[in-house]
Design a protein around this motif. Structure first.
Motif, mmCIF file in Angstrom:
data_model
loop_
_atom_site.group_PDB
_atom_site.id
_atom_site.type_symbol
_atom_site.label_atom_id
_atom_site.label_comp_id
_atom_site.label_asym_id
_atom_site.label_seq_id
_atom_site.Cartn_x
_atom_site.Cartn_y
_atom_site.Cartn_z
ATOM 1 N N ASP A 64 -1.651 -1.535 -4.185
ATOM 2 C CA ASP A 64 -1.774 -1.699 -2.732
ATOM 3 C C ASP A 64 -0.637 -2.522 -2.151
ATOM 4 O O ASP A 64 -0.054 -3.403 -2.810
ATOM 5 N N LEU A 65 -0.344 -2.249 -0.884
ATOM 6 C CA LEU A 65 0.495 -3.139 -0.094
ATOM 7 C C LEU A 65 -0.181 -3.385 1.244
ATOM 8 O O LEU A 65 -0.927 -2.548 1.754
ATOM 9 N N ILE A 66 0.092 -4.552 1.789
ATOM 10 C CA ILE A 66 -0.356 -4.921 3.132
ATOM 11 C C ILE A 66 0.881 -5.411 3.872
ATOM 12 O O ILE A 66 1.627 -6.247 3.346
ATOM 13 N N ALA A 67 1.130 -4.890 5.052
ATOM 14 C CA ALA A 67 2.374 -5.228 5.735
ATOM 15 C C ALA A 67 2.170 -5.362 7.236
ATOM 16 O O ALA A 67 1.320 -4.693 7.830
ATOM 17 N N ILE A 68 2.968 -6.248 7.819
ATOM 18 C CA ILE A 68 3.104 -6.358 9.268
ATOM 19 C C ILE A 68 4.580 -6.139 9.588
ATOM 20 O O ILE A 68 5.455 -6.762 8.983
ATOM 21 N N ASP A 69 4.852 -5.226 10.521
ATOM 22 C CA ASP A 69 6.235 -4.878 10.857
ATOM 23 C C ASP A 69 6.414 -4.936 12.369
ATOM 24 O O ASP A 69 5.733 -4.213 13.111
ATOM 25 N N THR A 70 7.307 -5.809 12.817
ATOM 26 C CA THR A 70 7.702 -5.836 14.225
ATOM 27 C C THR A 70 9.007 -5.063 14.354
ATOM 28 O O THR A 70 10.028 -5.446 13.771
#
Length: 678
Positions: free
Chosen positions: A25-31
């Motif tokens: 799994d990956l969890i990401a926040i991208d602006t």
């Protein structure tokens, strides 16, 4: 606001990524920051990742599901008022299996994306971050990993080694991670790094020192290194990838002692060509051929073997490329096997060598430097390459590029006639050359060497040819002993059979070939040899076989394999097996020779003392196509020796004074390009 000048990216990603190897799994926040205000942002993301807006800037809508190397979903964000920024949160699993890469004999594998306890491999093909159109990008990425793990990406490491940043425009974002042992060495403003899965400081030091050697060489030749670091990274499967500011090599490859001076400099150089100046793929992939020319070929040139390397390049094209499989260089996109490699790497390499001969070494280097300076971190194609070299040389190179980029095939040369003309105490030579290929004539500038009496008596002339048959009359300042056309293999052409030794590639590249199996061998050995041929039939459909007791004489058409020491026809190789020091001590061997009765036929011979080794030979031998022979030892056959037979008199050379006993001139190869940058 981001600038939209050619030297800056159009999209910037500010990423926070959390990786969970045990679950994939990956969890990401991208602006995501854009150059200009917009009401709609469209992007693509891996379909197994759930995504949501975490601001009130607009509305997220889900679009069509696309099928590629991974499942891909289209998305759009609609803004109530024009905006340049959107922040997304997404999470899910990326765990695609490894699969064989390239031809069936290849040991390499690939995956579009994988997060596992063995390691992490994420690239643009993984669609692990939102991809906005085809814009170049910059990024800052913070990475959270399990204890003891390290990440690698392009650019500069963030403080604490917890992420990466690259402000220069990039084509994609990579994320590699594993429980690495880390080594580094600094020189000036550049950092050399090594990431190994096992602790091995001795190996790491060899790579660190080699890194700076090659960076220095290429900076002098082309221009400043475009990144702040270069890293050798060990992959968790067999690979040979060149990414911006790092290379990802397989665990076996890294240990091979010769890799550090063969494949490794090739991957370093890709940071100038392909990862520095980007390839405008729509007009043809030029970067692989140019990188090969300035790394693999240059190394051989420095060792005095440039002409031999070019001969092998032409030999590969002749072995593997048939008219129905050929394609122009403008259609080359990437390596899909031996045929595409022979064209896209080999023919492009020769294009740059011919360009170098066309304008001269110093102008060629200046053209490389100008092209790099003008298009660093921008996309460029053959048109921009041509403009750069035209600018430094003051010559129109359009006909040259059009011929070699848009035509298929290759010229075939014949030295038809050589006559001496004595006139007014001077010697003249009348030279007649023909182009014998079925295609229309090429416009060629053929190197002609006149070797004269005396050690330093060698002249080079250039014969310009546009017709099927041309005769030139040239003055010579020496008393000629012999003449040769293109003896250094400076032209892209199909070599005459007399110029190349018999080799395994002639057998593996043949569309019609027969294997003759030994009927008198024990059962298990017969089955092993038959299985070897059956495996090769998967990559070579024109391969057939029969048993030696089914025929009384060798077929006269097509190349032949003679397999097994008990084969009725093995005596064709007895002079090599019993009398050659080369074969002594080898438990498995592959030999070739030209059939003395039928010179257009190549005979190959395979024998092994080990049934277990035969399966390994089936996989390994196709990788030794350039060689006349290859010898192995052990049940897991390890190469012990390979080489090429000496070549006799070439049909493209003619001896004028057949019995001349004294010293004569030598045909010397080109000086390495690096001699002009010291």
């Amino acid at each position: 606001m981001l600038s939209s000048t050619p030297h800056e990216s159009l999209v910037h990603h500010n990423l926070q990524v959390e990786i969970h190897p045990e679950s994939g799994d990956l969890i990401a926040i991208d602006t995501i920051h854009l150059v200009e205000d917009t009401r709609v942002i469209s992007f693509l993301l891996h379909a197994d990742l759930s995504v949501a807006l975490i601001d009130d800037a607009g509305t997220l809508t889900k679009g069509a599901l696309l099928q590629g190397s991974v499942p891909i979903r289209q998305y759009q964000v609609h803004f109530s008022t024009p905006s340049q920024k959107v922040t997304l949160k997404y999470a899910g699993t990326i765990a695609h299996a490894l699969s064989a890469e390239g031809e069936s004999s290849s040991l390499r594998q690939s995956t579009p994306g994988k997060i596992s306890i063995q390691g992490v491999f994420l690239s643009a093909t993984s669609y692990w971050y939102p991809q906005v159109a085809d814009a170049l990008i910059s990024f800052k990425m913070q990475v959270k990993l399990p204890d003891g793990w390290r990440s690698v990406s392009q650019g500069r490491s963030l403080p604490g080694h917890n992420g990466w940043e690259e402000q220069q425009p990039q084509e994609e974002i990579y994320l590699i991670a594993a429980p690495y042992h880390y080594y580094n060495m600094a020189e000036g403003s550049t950092l050399a790094e090594v990431y190994l899965r096992d602790n091995n400081p001795t190996l790491a030091k060899r790579y660190l020192l080699a890194t700076f050697d090659y960076l220095s060489q290429y900076e002098k030749l082309i221009g400043p290194y475009p990144y702040t670091k270069f890293a050798l990274v060990e992959n968790f499967w067999e690979s040979g990838y060149g990414m911006p500011s790092f290379t990802l090599l397989g665990p076996r490859v890294i240990q091979l002692p010769f890799i550090i001076h063969t494949s490794y400099p090739h991957e370093i150089l890709h940071n100038w060509w392909g990862n520095g100046v980007y390839t405008d793929i729509a007009s043809g992939n030029w970067s692989e051929g140019l990188t090969t020319y300035l790394s693999d070929h240059l190394i051989k040139e420095q060792q005095g073997e440039g002409a031999k390397y070019r001969r092998n390049t032409l030999q590969n094209y002749a072995n593997y490329v048939r008219a129905q499989d050929d394609f122009p260089l403008i259609h080359f996109r990437g390596n899909q096997g031996q045929i595409s490699q022979s064209i896209g790497y080999g023919k492009t390499l020769m294009l740059f060598h011919m360009l170098r001969n066309e304008i001269g070494d110093e102008l060629f280097i200046r053209g490389l430097q100008q092209f790099y300076k003008n298009y660093k971190f921008r996309k460029a194609g053959f048109a921009q390459i041509r403009e750069s070299f035209e600018s430094v040389s003051g010559q129109s190179l359009k006909p040259f590029f059009e011929q070699w980029l848009t035509r298929t095939g290759a010229p075939t040369l014949k030295l038809s006639k050589v006559n001496i003309i004595q006139a007014e105490n001077r010697t003249k030579l009348s030279i007649t050359v023909e182009q014998t290929q079925s295609e229309s004539p090429y416009w060629l500038k053929i190197p002609l060497f006149v070797v004269g009496e005396g050690l330093n008596q060698t002249e080079r002339h250039t014969l310009e040819m546009k017709n099927r048959k041309t005769t030139w009359v040239i003055d010579t300042a020496t008393s000629p002993v012999s003449v040769s056309i293109d003896p250094l293999f400076d032209l892209f052409r199909r070599p005459d059979p007399s110029e190349i030794p018999s080799n395994l590639g002639q057998l593996f590249g043949s569309q019609k070939i027969m294997a003759i199996l030994p009927s008198n061998d024990p059962g298990e050995l017969k089955q092993a040899y038959q299985a070897l041929v059956t495996q090769w039939q998967q990559r070579q459909p024109g391969l057939t076989y029969l048993w030696d007791n089914q025929i009384n004489a060798l077929p006269q058409q097509g190349h032949l394999w003679i397999i097994g020491a008990r084969n009725r026809f093995a005596d064709h190789f007895s002079h090599l097996v019993t009398n050659s020091e080369i074969t002594q001590g080898a438990s498995s061997l592959a030999l070739t020779q030209t059939n003395a009765v039928h010179p257009n036929q190549t005979l190959g011979y395979i024998h092994s003392d080990s049934i277990e080794a035969i399966g390994g030979l089936a996989k390994k031998l196709p990788h030794y196509g350039r060689y006349s022979y290859a010898l192995f030892n052990g049940n897991q056959p390890q190469i012990t020796q390979r080489g090429e037979w000496e070549v006799g008199d070439s049909a493209l050379s003619q001896r004028i004074q057949k019995n001349y006993p004294g010293p004569m001139g030598q045909i010397r190869d080109h000086s390495p390009l690096t001699d002009y940058t010291q």
